[in-house]
Design a protein around this motif. Structure first.
Motif, short mmCIF file in Angstrom:
data_model
loop_
_atom_site.label_atom_id
_atom_site.label_comp_id
_atom_site.label_asym_id
_atom_site.label_seq_id
_atom_site.Cartn_x
_atom_site.Cartn_y
_atom_site.Cartn_z
N THR A 57 0.84 -1.20 0.00
CA THR A 57 0.00 0.00 0.00
C THR A 57 0.87 1.24 0.00
N CYS A 83 -4.76 0.45 -3.80
CA CYS A 83 -4.51 0.76 -2.38
C CYS A 83 -5.76 0.52 -1.54
N PHE A 86 -6.08 -3.19 -1.18
CA PHE A 86 -5.08 -3.65 -0.20
C PHE A 86 -5.53 -3.33 1.23
N SER A 87 -6.00 -2.11 1.44
CA SER A 87 -6.43 -1.72 2.78
C SER A 87 -7.61 -2.57 3.26
N ALA A 164 0.21 3.07 6.61
CA ALA A 164 0.76 1.92 5.88
C ALA A 164 2.18 1.59 6.34
#
Length: 180
Positions: A57, A83, A86-87, A164
């Motif tokens: 991220t 992102c 991913f989060s 991150a």
């Protein structure tokens, strides 16, 4: 310039998510399926995976900002979407780990203990605060409210990057204390 119709449409959803996600994580963090009698295997393999996802991220955020500075809107948009995926994956894995495994205590002593807890606490606080920032910034971008998007992104980006990066640091600092 006021909110676009798209921003108005998502405003309530964003604020609901900004409240529901941290509350759900806080509740689920305290629920261990094994303690409730469920025969589930601990997902103890997840921490290095979700730490890696935090690292990815961070890398994607930096590349996304570089892309938009070069005028490459599509690359920027795709990386930000990545992102967000991913989060979301991080969040699911983090909750899954804590619902099936015993919490790991940090074993460091002295100054390192205070550094660890400072990083951990700021990471946790900003991971809650960042939710509406990320979502409003994203909606402004996809709604075409670019000036307002850019203005909010200047605040969102360093916070999201901090969350991150510190996620990786927290993992690296506590990983020696995981039960094997």
């Amino acid at each position: 310039m006021g909110m676009t119709a798209e921003e108005k449409k998502y405003k309530g959803i964003i604020w609901a998510l900004a409240i529901i996600i941290p509350l759900a994580v806080a509740v689920l963090f305290r629920v261990n399926l094994r303690d409730l009698g469920y025969d589930v295997q601990p997902l103890s393999f997840l921490p290095p995976i979700y730490a890696t996802i935090n690292g990815l991220t961070a890398v994607c955020l930096v590349i996304a900002v570089a892309a938009i500075k070069r005028g490459n809107v599509k690359v920027h948009e795709n990386l930000i979407k990545l992102c967000m995926v991913f989060s979301s994956l991080f969040l699911l894995m983090y909750v899954g780990y804590h619902m099936t495994s015993e919490s790991t205590k940090f074993g460091g002593e002295g100054a390192i203990k205070y550094i660890y807890f400072f990083i951990l606490i700021t990471h946790i606080v900003l991971s809650v605060v960042i939710i509406p920032f990320v979502l409003f910034t994203f909606v402004r971008g996809i709604a075409g409210a670019y000036e307002r998007h850019k203005k909010l992104a200047r605040i969102t980006y360093p916070m999201w990057l901090y969350v991150a990066v510190t996620g990786v640091i927290v993992y690296l600092m506590i990983s020696p204390y995981y039960a094997h």
